[in-house]
Design a protein around this motif. Structure first.
Motif, PDB file in Angstrom:
ATOM      1  N   TYR A   1       0.820  -1.208   0.000  1.00  0.00           N
ATOM      2  CA  TYR A   1       0.000   0.000   0.000  1.00  0.00           C
ATOM      3  C   TYR A   1       0.857   1.262   0.000  1.00  0.00           C
ATOM      4  N   ILE A   2       2.033   1.199   0.620  1.00  0.00           N
ATOM      5  CA  ILE A   2       2.954   2.340   0.541  1.00  0.00           C
ATOM      6  C   ILE A   2       3.402   2.545  -0.910  1.00  0.00           C
ATOM      7  N   ARG A   3       3.714   1.438  -1.595  1.00  0.00           N
ATOM      8  CA  ARG A   3       4.102   1.516  -3.004  1.00  0.00           C
ATOM      9  C   ARG A   3       2.963   2.062  -3.861  1.00  0.00           C
ATOM     10  N   ILE A   4       1.747   1.632  -3.564  1.00  0.00           N
ATOM     11  CA  ILE A   4       0.586   2.117  -4.316  1.00  0.00           C
ATOM     12  C   ILE A   4       0.399   3.620  -4.101  1.00  0.00           C
ATOM     13  N   LEU A   5       0.543   4.077  -2.867  1.00  0.00           N
ATOM     14  CA  LEU A   5       0.397   5.506  -2.568  1.00  0.00           C
ATOM     15  C   LEU A   5       1.470   6.325  -3.277  1.00  0.00           C
ATOM     16  N   ILE A   6       2.680   5.798  -3.363  1.00  0.00           N
ATOM     17  CA  ILE A   6       3.764   6.499  -4.060  1.00  0.00           C
ATOM     18  C   ILE A   6       3.426   6.647  -5.542  1.00  0.00           C
ATOM     19  N   ILE A   7       2.924   5.558  -6.148  1.00  0.00           N
ATOM     20  CA  ILE A   7       2.528   5.605  -7.561  1.00  0.00           C
ATOM     21  C   ILE A   7       1.391   6.606  -7.762  1.00  0.00           C
ATOM     22  N   CYS A   8       0.417   6.591  -6.842  1.00  0.00           N
ATOM     23  CA  CYS A   8      -0.737   7.489  -6.963  1.00  0.00           C
ATOM     24  C   CYS A   8      -0.330   8.959  -6.898  1.00  0.00           C
ATOM     25  N   GLN A   9       0.673   9.255  -6.059  1.00  0.00           N
ATOM     26  CA  GLN A   9       1.136  10.635  -5.927  1.00  0.00           C
ATOM     27  C   GLN A   9       1.735  11.167  -7.223  1.00  0.00           C
TER      28      GLN A   9
ATOM     29  N   SER B   1       0.653  10.193 -10.239  1.00  0.00           N
ATOM     30  CA  SER B   1      -0.312   9.987 -11.315  1.00  0.00           C
ATOM     31  C   SER B   1      -1.364  11.085 -11.344  1.00  0.00           C
ATOM     32  N   SER B   2      -2.234  11.008 -12.344  1.00  0.00           N
ATOM     33  CA  SER B   2      -3.295  12.006 -12.496  1.00  0.00           C
ATOM     34  C   SER B   2      -4.360  11.838 -11.421  1.00  0.00           C
ATOM     35  N   LYS B   3      -5.176  12.861 -11.257  1.00  0.00           N
ATOM     36  CA  LYS B   3      -6.237  12.812 -10.247  1.00  0.00           C
ATOM     37  C   LYS B   3      -7.237  11.707 -10.552  1.00  0.00           C
ATOM     38  N   GLU B   4      -7.537  11.500 -11.837  1.00  0.00           N
ATOM     39  CA  GLU B   4      -8.494  10.452 -12.221  1.00  0.00           C
ATOM     40  C   GLU B   4      -7.956   9.068 -11.870  1.00  0.00           C
ATOM     41  N   PHE B   5      -6.686   8.837 -12.199  1.00  0.00           N
ATOM     42  CA  PHE B   5      -6.058   7.546 -11.885  1.00  0.00           C
ATOM     43  C   PHE B   5      -5.999   7.353 -10.375  1.00  0.00           C
ATOM     44  N   LYS B   6      -5.627   8.409  -9.659  1.00  0.00           N
ATOM     45  CA  LYS B   6      -5.523   8.333  -8.204  1.00  0.00           C
ATOM     46  C   LYS B   6      -6.874   8.007  -7.581  1.00  0.00           C
ATOM     47  N   GLY B   7      -7.943   8.636  -8.100  1.00  0.00           N
ATOM     48  CA  GLY B   7      -9.286   8.394  -7.561  1.00  0.00           C
ATOM     49  C   GLY B   7      -9.733   6.963  -7.752  1.00  0.00           C
ATOM     50  N   LYS B   8      -9.507   6.403  -8.963  1.00  0.00           N
ATOM     51  CA  LYS B   8      -9.896   5.026  -9.242  1.00  0.00           C
ATOM     52  C   LYS B   8      -9.092   4.038  -8.406  1.00  0.00           C
ATOM     53  N   ALA B   9      -7.787   4.314  -8.264  1.00  0.00           N
ATOM     54  CA  ALA B   9      -6.924   3.417  -7.497  1.00  0.00           C
ATOM     55  C   ALA B   9      -7.324   3.383  -6.033  1.00  0.00           C
ATOM     56  N   LEU B  10      -7.551   4.559  -5.469  1.00  0.00           N
ATOM     57  CA  LEU B  10      -7.909   4.625  -4.054  1.00  0.00           C
ATOM     58  C   LEU B  10      -9.299   4.052  -3.805  1.00  0.00           C
ATOM     59  N   GLN B  11     -10.184   4.169  -4.804  1.00  0.00           N
ATOM     60  CA  GLN B  11     -11.534   3.617  -4.652  1.00  0.00           C
ATOM     61  C   GLN B  11     -11.498   2.100  -4.525  1.00  0.00           C
TER      62      GLN B  11
END
Length: 314
Positions: free
Chosen positions: A216-224, A226-236
């Motif tokens: 999940y730390i790795r996922i959060l790093i990737i999300c930071q 990335s675009s807002k749309e990608f970040k929203g879908k990933a976190l959802q």
């Protein structure tokens, strides 16, 4: 009882303290158990009925529901029987069966959460390789290997515990736990049991927990990055897993920390945390995934709409 004799039964002593409100507890227990069965059955029905949900993420969610039903079956029916009983006795074989069921449920819960975290990690951090790494066949293999490790670990634990000569019959819990039985031993060292218990706990609880945190730390790093749309879908898609993991981890770690404490000052707290991991996750998990994951939520809504239409036509 003579030193070193094998008791044929154990007795749950905590029920005597709640005898004056046992019917209130019985009502709550039946309500919660029914909710667990219904909620998890809906998730299972929807996932297996809809072909669009035949993907690793949803298959793992259905595995979580199966495991929750399995763990609940090892706890609730026996609890209901004890609430209606005046003796609160459980045979030695039945006690070890309950230990095996509850502990294998607990280990499997972490195993499934670990696979779910890995699934999200691959989907978000290595999307081009996702279908190669997390195919349905490989997911089934991962689950089979994990299940074998859980069964083998618990078989070892039960084998070592069942050999101990016991000098008592009173279990100070609402169910049979391994430590509550081991502590009744006398005339022999329990060092091997403690070492095995530490190894199994580390391998099935602490290591998976650290791996899940890492993913999940790795996922959060990737999300930071990335675009807002990608970040929203990933976190959802990750949020339900994170909530389940945090809830289960808190309950498990508190139970492990308090399981060997006999202080009357925190007895109620110990009782609560000793059953929390058997009660809250099986109720919370289907609600989290049913309400937060759009695909499952839509299919459940369609299912209820169809049932209402069918009822109206009849």
């Amino acid at each position: 009882m003579e030193n070193g004799t094998m008791s044929s039964s154990f007795y749950f002593t905590l029920f005597k303290e709640f005898v004056h409100i046992r019917y209130v507890i019985l009502t709550l227990t039946l309500t919660v158990y029914l909710a667990i069965i219904v909620c998890n059955a809906i998730i299972l029905f929807v996932v297996f009925k809809e072909r669009s949900l035949h993907e690793p993420m949803y298959i793992l969610i259905s595995c979580l529901s199966v495991n929750d039903l399995y763990g609940s079956a090892g706890f609730f029916p026996r609890l209901i029987a004890d609430l209606l009983s005046d003796t609160n006795a459980i045979s030695r074989p039945a006690c070890f069966v309950q230990i095996f069921t509850i502990y294998s449920y607990a280990m499997s819960e972490y195993t499934i959460l670990t696979l779910m975290a890995y699934d999200r990690y691959v989907a978000i951090c290595n999307p081009l390789k996702y279908h190669k790494i997390m195919s349905l066949r490989l997911t089934a293999r991962y689950m089979a290997m994990a299940s074998f490790c859980v069964v083998f670990s618990m078989a070892l634990v039960i084998f070592f515990s069942a050999k101990l000569p016991l000098c008592g019959t009173d279990v100070t819990r609402l169910y049979c736990s391994n430590w509550s039985v081991v502590r009744l031993s006398c005339g022999t060292s329990t060092l091997s049991n403690n070492i095995l218990g530490f190894f199994v706990t580390t391998a099935t609880v602490f290591l998976p927990a650290f791996f899940i945190l890492y993913t999940y730390i790795r996922i959060l790093i990737i999300c930071q990055k990335s675009s807002k749309e990608f970040k929203g879908k990933a976190l959802q898609t990750c949020l339900p897993h994170i909530v389940s993991f945090v809830n289960y981890s808190i309950a498990s770690f508190c139970d492990i920390a308090l399981s060997r404490n006999d202080s009357d000052k925190i007895k109620i707290l110990t009782i609560i945390f000793s059953v929390e991991f058997l009660v809250i996750p099986p109720v919370l998990n289907p609600l989290i995934y049913g309400l937060n994951l759009p695909e499952i939520r839509k299919k459940i809504a369609c299912l209820f709409r169809r049932s209402k239409i069918g009822h109206f036509i009849e």
